[in-house]
Design a protein around this motif. Sequence first.
Motif, PDB file in Angstrom:
ATOM      1  N   ARG B 385      -7.096  27.750  28.312  1.00 34.67           N
ATOM      2  CA  ARG B 385      -5.683  27.836  27.915  1.00 34.67           C
ATOM      3  C   ARG B 385      -5.289  26.558  27.196  1.00 34.67           C
ATOM      4  NH1 ARG B 385      -3.093  26.340  32.841  1.00 34.67           N
ATOM      5  NH2 ARG B 385      -1.511  27.950  32.871  1.00 34.67           N
ATOM      6  N   ALA B 386      -4.398  26.704  26.241  1.00 33.42           N
ATOM      7  CA  ALA B 386      -3.967  25.540  25.468  1.00 33.42           C
ATOM      8  C   ALA B 386      -2.457  25.363  25.648  1.00 33.42           C
ATOM      9  CB  ALA B 386      -4.301  25.750  23.999  1.00 33.42           C
ATOM     10  N   ASP B 387      -2.056  24.114  25.819  1.00 32.85           N
ATOM     11  CA  ASP B 387      -0.628  23.791  25.923  1.00 32.85           C
ATOM     12  C   ASP B 387      -0.114  23.631  24.497  1.00 32.85           C
ATOM     13  OD1 ASP B 387       1.812  22.542  26.097  1.00 32.85           O
ATOM     14  OD2 ASP B 387       1.224  21.239  27.761  1.00 32.85           O
ATOM     15  N   ILE B 388       0.712  24.579  24.058  1.00 34.21           N
ATOM     16  CA  ILE B 388       1.141  24.542  22.652  1.00 34.21           C
ATOM     17  C   ILE B 388       2.628  24.203  22.528  1.00 34.21           C
ATOM     18  CG2 ILE B 388      -0.661  26.068  21.761  1.00 34.21           C
ATOM     19  CD1 ILE B 388       1.516  28.315  21.811  1.00 34.21           C
ATOM     20  N   THR B 389       3.154  23.490  23.559  1.00 32.38           N
ATOM     21  CA  THR B 389       4.576  23.149  23.533  1.00 32.38           C
ATOM     22  C   THR B 389       4.924  22.370  22.265  1.00 32.38           C
ATOM     23  OG1 THR B 389       4.285  22.903  25.902  1.00 32.38           O
ATOM     24  CG2 THR B 389       6.440  22.328  25.018  1.00 32.38           C
ATOM     25  N   GLU B 390       4.092  21.351  22.016  1.00 33.13           N
ATOM     26  CA  GLU B 390       4.353  20.521  20.829  1.00 33.13           C
ATOM     27  C   GLU B 390       4.104  21.318  19.545  1.00 33.13           C
ATOM     28  OE1 GLU B 390       2.627  18.090  23.289  1.00 33.13           O
ATOM     29  OE2 GLU B 390       4.751  17.829  23.732  1.00 33.13           O
ATOM     30  N   LEU B 391       3.001  22.045  19.545  1.00 29.49           N
ATOM     31  CA  LEU B 391       2.638  22.824  18.362  1.00 29.49           C
ATOM     32  C   LEU B 391       3.746  23.793  17.996  1.00 29.49           C
ATOM     33  CD1 LEU B 391       0.142  23.461  16.431  1.00 29.49           C
ATOM     34  CD2 LEU B 391      -0.148  25.468  17.879  1.00 29.49           C
TER      35      LEU B 391
END
Lengths: 476, 586
Positions: B385-391
Motif C-alpha cells: 500500500r502507498a500513502d498518497i496523501t501528499e501525491l
Amino acid sequence: MANTSNLRVAVIGGGPGGYAAAFLAADLGMKVTLIDPEVNPGGVCLYRGCIPSKALLHVAKLLEEAEQARNWGIEFGEPKVDLNKLRGWKESIVKKLTGGLGQLSKQHSIQFVQGKAAFVNATTLKVTKTAAAGEENLTFDRIIIATGSRPTVVPSLKLDSPRVMDSTGALDLPDIPKTLLVIGGGYIGLELGSVYATLGTKVTVVEMLSGLLPGADRDLVLPLHKRLERLFAAILLNTTVKSLKDEKTGIRVTLDGPNVKEKEKEQVFERVLMSVGRRPNSEIPGLDTTKVKVNQKGFIEINEQRQTAEPTIYAIGDVAGEPMLAHKAMHEGRTAAEAIAGHKVAFEPNAIPAVVFTDPEIAWAGLTETQAKEQGREITVAKFPWAASGRAITLDRPEGLTKLLIDPKTERVLGVGIVGAGAGELIAEGVLAIEMCALAADVGMTIHPHPTLSETMMEAAEVFYGQATDIYRPKR
Amino acid sequence: MSREFKLPELGENIESGDLVRLMIKPGASISEGEPVMELETDKAVVEVPSSVTGTVGEIRVKEGDKLRVGQVIFTVENGTGAVAPSAPVQAAAKPAALTGDASTKSVPPAPGPAPLVAQQPARAASPSRPSTSTGGGEFKLPELGENIDSGDLVRLMIAPGATVSEGQPVMELETDKAVVEVPSSVSGVVRAIQVKEGQKVKVGEVIFTLEGGAVAQAQPARSHEPVEHMSGQQGARLAFQLAMRAEGKTEEQALPPDQPHPESQPFSMPVQLGKVAGMDHDPIPAAPHVRRLAREIGVNIRSVLGSGPGGRIGEEDVKQCAKNALMQAAVAAQTPRGAFVEPELPDFAKWGKTERVSMRGVRRKTAEHLRQAWNTIPHVTQQDRADITELEQLRAKFAPRAEEAGGKMTVTAIALKVCASALKVFPQFNASIDMGKEEIIYKQYINIGVAVDTDRGLLVPVIRDVDKKNIVELAAEMTQLSKKARDRKLTIEEMEGGTFTITNLGGIGGTGFSPIVNHPEVAILGISRSRMEPEWVQVKDKFEPRLILPLSLSYDHRLIDGADAARFLRWIAEAFEQPFLLSVQG
C-alpha cells in the motif's frame, strides 16, 4: 454418476434378453415398462424355442436309451406315445416358466404391457395393447429393443401349406408324420429332426453345404453324424431343394445334388420342416424416425454398451447380431441396463458357449479349430477321447471327445470343444476356464470328481503335458 | 597411446552443463580423481574429476562452452589410465565446493548435502560375472548386484532408431533395493526394444537389439556399474504411496475414478456380422472382474502387461498401470500442454431455465488469452500500500494543466510514470521468457498497457515509450486511448507491444485483487480504491488520517523471485509516497 432412480426405461420384447434387462434395470432403481405380445414374458425361447424343444428332446433321449437298454439286458417293449399328453406336458412347462416370469415382473414392480410397440420418435413409443382397444403414446428416457428373431423362409420355397412347418409349427407337435423332410442341417433342424425320428418318423435331412452344423469343428460333428445316420432315414449333404409342391398325400420335393440318387430326386414327404436359419426382427414400425442404423443383414448396429446410433436407444439379443443365443442376449440385456445406469460396462466376453442339444450333444466355447486356422493362429489341441473315460463307458457312450485349444506359448486355454452325452452341461467349466484365463495347468491341477464326464476336461489338460492318467499320449 | 577424457554422466536428467572454469592446461600432468573443470548444470556447479592419468594433450573445449555428456574434453598422452575412456559413472561428478582449489590433488569426499549422484556402494564385483553383452548385437540386462536377479522396468530412455553409446543410461530399473539407472555396454543404433515399461526384467534378458548387429564393445569383461539414485518418478511414487498411507486410503480409493483417456472413443460400430462376439480379437488374458476394474478406473486393459502365468492380468497389474499413468499425467501436467481438455458441464436446464449465447469477439479472445496465461505462468501476487496523501494534493494542483492538454490527471496516469521508472530500475519486470530457447528477453523499450473496461469487454490499449513522456502527456494520451477503446476505434497495433500492464479498479472499489499477468509480459500492477485510513505516525506518536492506495502486483514466478517483487512494489509505493523520487531515480 447421474441419478438413475427416476429414469423411465422401456424394453420392447420379453425374451430372455428383454426380461433380463428389465429385471436388472428395475433392480437398479429405474421405472421399467416391458412390452411383449404374449401374456407373460418369455419370448421365443420359452414359448417356441429352447424350452419346449428341450422338453421334447428329453423324451427323445429317454426313448433312445430305452431302445439301447436292450443291449444291457433290459427290455421295455414298444413305447406307446400319447401325443396329447406329451403336448400337454410340454405346454405345462412353458406355462409354469412364463407364469413365473410374470410373477417376477410384478415383484420387480415392472409394468408389463401385453401389446406391440411402434416408434414415434427416439423417446416415444406408440403402444397398442392386446386387451384394450386403441393406442397409447408413452414417453421414456431410454428404450431397449429386444425384439429377437424369427425363422427364415426361403422365398423360392415359400409354400402356404400346413404340411410345411417352421420350428414353431414343429414344436406344436400336430402329429407324428410317417415321413419328414428337414431342410437345413443346422442345430434347429437336427434337434427337431431327432425328436420326430425317435417318435417314429422317417426323417430325411438335406443340407446345402458339405457338412452338418456348419461352423462347428468337424471332429466334434463326426460322432453326432454317425449316430444320426442310424437315426435318420437319410442325410443328404451338398444338396439343394429345387421345389416344393403341395399334393394330396404330401409335399412333393425335388432335390438336386451329387449325392442324390436318381430315384431320390423326387420324393413325397408327409411334412416338411424349414429350418434354414433365423432373421432379426428389426422391422419395427417407426424405427426409421430415429437415428438407429440397421445393417444389410437386418441387425441393429450397436456399440460395446449395446447402444445404437440413437443415444436413447439400445438393442440387445438376436436383433442386435450373431450369435443368436439366449444366454448371449441375457448378458447383453444386463450390460445395457447397467450402461443406462451409468456404470462403466462393456459387452466383451472372451467366450460365448454354443450348445447343440442333439444326442450326443455338441458344445464349444471360445476359439474353435476352424477359427484358429482362418486366423493363422498357432494353437496346440489336446484331445481326450471318451473311450478312455470310465464314466462314459458306464453310460455306454464312448463316442464322445473333449478337446482343449491351448496357446503353446502362454499355455492359456483359448477354446474348448466337447461332443458327447451332457456336453452342454460340461462346457460351462470350459467357459469359466477361458474367462478366467486359466492355463492348461490350472485345469489339469483342479481336482475333478470321479467318476464323471467332467474328468475329461482335466485329462485333456493333462494330455497337453503328455501326462494324462487314463490315456497314453506322449508329449510331442 | 592417446586416450580421451569424455564428460561422464553427471546425474539423472543432466545431459549438459556450461563450462565455468578449466583447471588443466595442455602438457600438464593429470591423475585420476584430480578435478579438471567446473561445470554449471541446471542444478549446481560441479567439479568434474578426471578418470584418467597421464599428460594432457589437446584440450577440445573452452570456458563458456556448453558441454554434453560423452563429449571429448581433452586427450591424454602416455595414458596409463586404468579406467575406460568413457568413465564409469559413479566416478563422475561430485558436488563441488565453489572454493575448490584447482591445484588440490585429491578431491575431498563429497560433503555436499545433496550429492548429484549417490555413491554406489562398492559391490564385490564378481570376476566370474557373465558378459553383459553377446556378440549378436543385443544388450542384455547385466548383473545388478548380489542377490538381485530382476527388476521392474520403470522407464526406458531409448527408442528404436536411437543411437546408443556405451555407458549411456538406457533405462531405470526398480529392484527390491533401489531404483538403478542401467548403462549400455554396447554402442550402435537401436533396432528393436524387447521389453516394455512396467515389465519385470530378469538379469540376462535381452533388452534391445542393434542394427546390423555390430557391437562396439570395448571391454566385454568390464560392465558399467548401474547408478543408484532417487529418480523423480521414484520420488513421486514414494510420495504417492506415503500420501495414501497417511490418509489411510487403499490404492483403489486413492486412484481417481477418471483417468485421462488418451484416446477417447466416440461411438463406434463394431463389425460383428457372422462373428462370435469376443472372438474377433485376441481374448484378453484377464478375468471378467479384472476387466471391469480396468474399465471403472479408466485403464485400457489392452495396455496392461500381465504379470501372472501366461501373461495373465491381475488386479494388481491394472492398479500398477493406473498408477504409472497417474505419474505420467502428473509429470505431463508440469509441462505446459497445448491441448486443454474442457471438463464436462452438467445439464443446467435441470435446475431451471437457461439461455445460451455464443461467446464472440472480445469475450472469447479474453477467455482464450487468460486461460493460456494462467496455464503458462506460475502466478504470485504481492500486496502493498502507498500513502498518497501528499501525491493527492499535487494531483489536485496540477490537474488543470492536464486538462489543458486534453487529459485527466488520474492515478493511472501517475502510475504509468511511476511504473516506467520502476521498470528501468528493475529490468526483469520488463522482460519475457523464451522457454523453447531457454532465454530471457529483456526489452529496451517501455510500453505499458492499461486495462480499460468497455461495454464490449476488457481491452488493453498500449502507451508507447512511457519513460520518455511526462505525466501530463501520459494523462492526455490515456484519456484519448480510453475514449477510442470505448468508441471501438482502437486498432490492433494500439493494443500490441506492451511490456507491462496496469489495471486500475479503484474507480469501482475494492481493497485488493489478484490480476492475471498479460502473457507474454511477466508482471501486472493492480490498483484498488484509495481510502482515508488511520496511519500510525511514529514521529508524532499518534494516528493520522492518511490517504492509502492498495497495490497488487502479480508476477511470473519463473522469472521473478519473491524478494525482487517485494522490492519492485515497495519501490513503486515509495515513488507514490515521494514523487520527488521519480525525478531523482526515475
